[in-house]
Design a protein around this motif. Structure first.
Motif, PDB file in Angstrom:
ATOM      1  N   ARG A  51      43.090 -11.146 -19.931  1.00 34.05           N
ATOM      2  CA  ARG A  51      42.586 -11.675 -18.658  1.00 34.05           C
ATOM      3  C   ARG A  51      42.589 -13.192 -18.727  1.00 34.05           C
ATOM      4  O   ARG A  51      42.122 -13.782 -19.702  1.00 34.05           O
ATOM      5  CB  ARG A  51      41.158 -11.189 -18.379  1.00 34.05           C
ATOM      6  N   PHE A  81      43.465 -13.130 -13.572  1.00 42.17           N
ATOM      7  CA  PHE A  81      44.822 -12.615 -13.675  1.00 42.17           C
ATOM      8  C   PHE A  81      44.853 -11.613 -14.821  1.00 42.17           C
ATOM      9  O   PHE A  81      44.599 -11.974 -15.975  1.00 42.17           O
ATOM     10  CB  PHE A  81      45.814 -13.755 -13.944  1.00 42.17           C
ATOM     11  N   HIS A  82      45.165 -10.369 -14.503  1.00 34.88           N
ATOM     12  CA  HIS A  82      45.235  -9.312 -15.503  1.00 34.88           C
ATOM     13  C   HIS A  82      46.691  -9.194 -15.960  1.00 34.88           C
ATOM     14  O   HIS A  82      47.530  -8.608 -15.274  1.00 34.88           O
ATOM     15  CB  HIS A  82      44.726  -7.988 -14.936  1.00 34.88           C
ATOM     16  N   ILE A  83      46.980  -9.752 -17.135  1.00 33.71           N
ATOM     17  CA  ILE A  83      48.334  -9.797 -17.668  1.00 33.71           C
ATOM     18  C   ILE A  83      48.356  -8.996 -18.963  1.00 33.71           C
ATOM     19  O   ILE A  83      47.804  -9.427 -19.983  1.00 33.71           O
ATOM     20  CB  ILE A  83      48.782 -11.248 -17.918  1.00 33.71           C
ATOM     21  N   ASN A 102      50.074 -10.578  -7.681  1.00 32.22           N
ATOM     22  CA  ASN A 102      49.842  -9.141  -7.793  1.00 32.22           C
ATOM     23  C   ASN A 102      49.012  -8.771  -9.009  1.00 32.22           C
ATOM     24  O   ASN A 102      48.487  -7.655  -9.080  1.00 32.22           O
ATOM     25  CB  ASN A 102      51.181  -8.398  -7.833  1.00 32.22           C
ATOM     26  N   SER A 103      48.886  -9.675  -9.976  1.00 36.84           N
ATOM     27  CA  SER A 103      48.031  -9.416 -11.137  1.00 36.84           C
ATOM     28  C   SER A 103      46.623  -9.966 -10.949  1.00 36.84           C
ATOM     29  O   SER A 103      45.796  -9.855 -11.856  1.00 36.84           O
ATOM     30  CB  SER A 103      48.666 -10.030 -12.393  1.00 36.84           C
ATOM     31  N   ASP A 133      50.787  -3.408  -5.613  1.00 37.40           N
ATOM     32  CA  ASP A 133      51.509  -4.662  -5.450  1.00 37.40           C
ATOM     33  C   ASP A 133      51.917  -4.868  -4.005  1.00 37.40           C
ATOM     34  O   ASP A 133      52.236  -3.923  -3.289  1.00 37.40           O
ATOM     35  CB  ASP A 133      52.759  -4.671  -6.337  1.00 37.40           C
TER      36      ASP A 133
END
Length: 480
Positions: free
Chosen positions: A72, A66-68, A59-60, A4
């Protein structure tokens, strides 16, 4: 996934506030009122961006997604299409000018000063506002076009493509406004997609020194609100209605501006465990031209925004488009060897864009069949009929006699109003009734005090009144 990083947001609310400070002249507005860009920005309210949420999204971000949690998400053309309403199909947003001063002199009638301009070829937003906010020419004068172009350039730098240097915009956009009748002929939405993805990639690139997100943070925030249902509940509680009209950004900005005064909650990562892949099923589309634009969401091509170029493929967001997942996605299209540009030299844009523009011109042949959204021919069919009171949600209202019983959604026929003479209250006063309002008859003249007026309303509408939460509005509180 990369570690991050502390992210600074240059595309924050200061740009939106700067846009709202511009008092748009009616003579300029008459040229823009039918354009998609104006419809997008005219609905926006200046809101405070949730920096923690946008930093979490940055940061994701990895490999274009976006990796949440275990999910994705991909910021695709369909998101830009619904959120902004900007054209995603049309001419590419490219540069063909090397002499910015000559371009400004021809289209604006003035050369921007070099003072406080960090990079060559950029125009200061504050200079545009100082020079062109006040219109000093008649509406039928050809010089009015200069004020229209200046405002459009200002809009691009404030909301559509905000970035670094702060409060400055590339003058290369100006040549796109040479013909003001062709504003909507350019693919502004596809350019915004490239602008956002390249900015996110630069923030996450470990070799990049920049930690500043030079893109529209507001679009990223409402993108997260659309796809994270728990986040919406945390922001607004249970008393809200999601926007349904394109551009959705206008409705979201009003929601955020309305609730930000009473809601200081910020983003919590624990609220990102539930994902909505297709949140736009509620949206009402009444313009058939939107469908022709939407078809491009199923394509594979390079989207262009000056020097920011991003390869878009429907395969990256197949599940969000309602398509089956693609196990073996096709490789990116080859554009050949790009011409190099030495430091201090002007880039040869024609050769630089050659391969990208060739693929863009062939974009329609790469599109797959999509399930297109339905067209609403008459939006009035969704409105309640006159004389009908629509009940509020069970969690937000009580019956008027004070019983703590939830009120189920229902419709009740209203009696025909009886207008009694009395000069004190205009008939336009309204009585809150949850999601809809109840028209109030003119009270007799003897009911003038606050207590007597409340007694008259309760006596006349006792069986139909619903007691919602108290409003801050002094007039509405008379009836609560």
């Amino acid at each position: 996934m990369a570690a991050d990083r502390d992210v600074s947001l240059s595309g924050g609310t200061d740009h939106m506030e700067l846009l709202k400070d511009w008092r748009l002249d009616d003579r300029v507005k008459s040229f823009l009122c039918n354009s998609r860009i104006y419809k997008y920005i005219s609905e926006l309210d200046a809101v405070r961006v949730d920096t923690k949420l946008v930093s979490f999204l940055c940061n994701s971000y990895e490999d274009g997604h976006f990796h949440i949690g275990n999910h994705r998400l991909y910021l695709g053309l369909q998101d830009i299409f619904y959120l902004t309403g900007l054209p995603i199909d049309g001419k590419p947003v490219i540069s063909n000018s090397q002499d910015i001063d000559g371009l400004c002199e021809r289209l604006l009638g003035r050369i921007p000063p070099k003072k406080n301009v960090v990079k060559s070829g950029y125009v200061g937003l504050k200079w545009l506002k100082e020079e062109f906010e006040e219109v000093n020419v008649p509406a039928d004068s050809p010089d009015i076009h200069r004020y229209v172009r200046a405002y459009l350039l200002f809009v691009l730098g404030c909301v559509v493509f905000p970035g670094l240097p702060r409060h400055q915009v590339p003058g290369d956009y100006l040549h796109l406004f040479d013909d003001l009748s062709a504003i909507d002929d350019f693919a502004w939405g596809s350019a915004m997609l490239a602008h956002l993805h390249v900015a996110l990639k630069r923030v996450r690139d470990k070799n990049s020194k920049g930690k500043n997100l030079s893109a529209s943070c507001f679009i990223l925030q409402i993108f997260a609100l659309e796809h994270l249902p728990k986040l919406v509940t945390s922001y607004f509680g249970g008393d809200f209605e999601l926007p349904k009209a394109i551009p959705l950004a206008g409705g979201w900005s009003k929601l955020l501006a309305r609730y930000s005064r009473n809601n200081n909650k910020k983003f919590n990562m624990a609220e990102a465990d539930e994902i909505s892949l297709t949140p736009y099923n509620r949206v009402l589309i009444s313009d058939p031209n939107f469908l022709d634009q939407f078809k491009l969401c199923g394509g594979r091509f390079y989207s262009i925004c000056l020097d920011r170029i991003w390869f878009y493929s429907y395969e990256d967001c197949a599940d969000q488009l309602g398509l089956p997942p693609v196990d073996n996605p096709l490789p990116k299209m080859d554009v050949g060897t790009l011409p190099k540009c030495r430091k201090g030299e002007q880039r040869d844009w024609e050769k630089y864009y050659e391969g990208y523009v060739a693929h863009w011109n062939d974009r329609q042949s790469t599109c797959v069949d999509l399930s297109l959204p339905a067209i609403v021919e008459d939006e009035m069919e969704f409105m309640p009929s006159p004389g009908i009171f629509t009940g509020v949600s069970p969690s937000s209202a009580l019956v008027a006699d004070g019983a703590d019983q939830p009120l189920q959604e229902h419709t009740t026929e209203m009696p025909s109003p009886v207008i009694e003479e009395g000069p004190s209250l205009p008939s336009s006063h309204i009585l809150p009734g949850g999601d809809s309002v109840l028209a109030v008859d003119q009270p007799p003249q003897k009911y003038q005090t606050k207590r007597r007026l409340r007694k008259w309303c309760r006596k006349k509408y006792y069986t139909f009144m619903v007691k919602p939460k108290r409003s801050r509005h002094p007039v509405l509180n008379l009836f609560l």
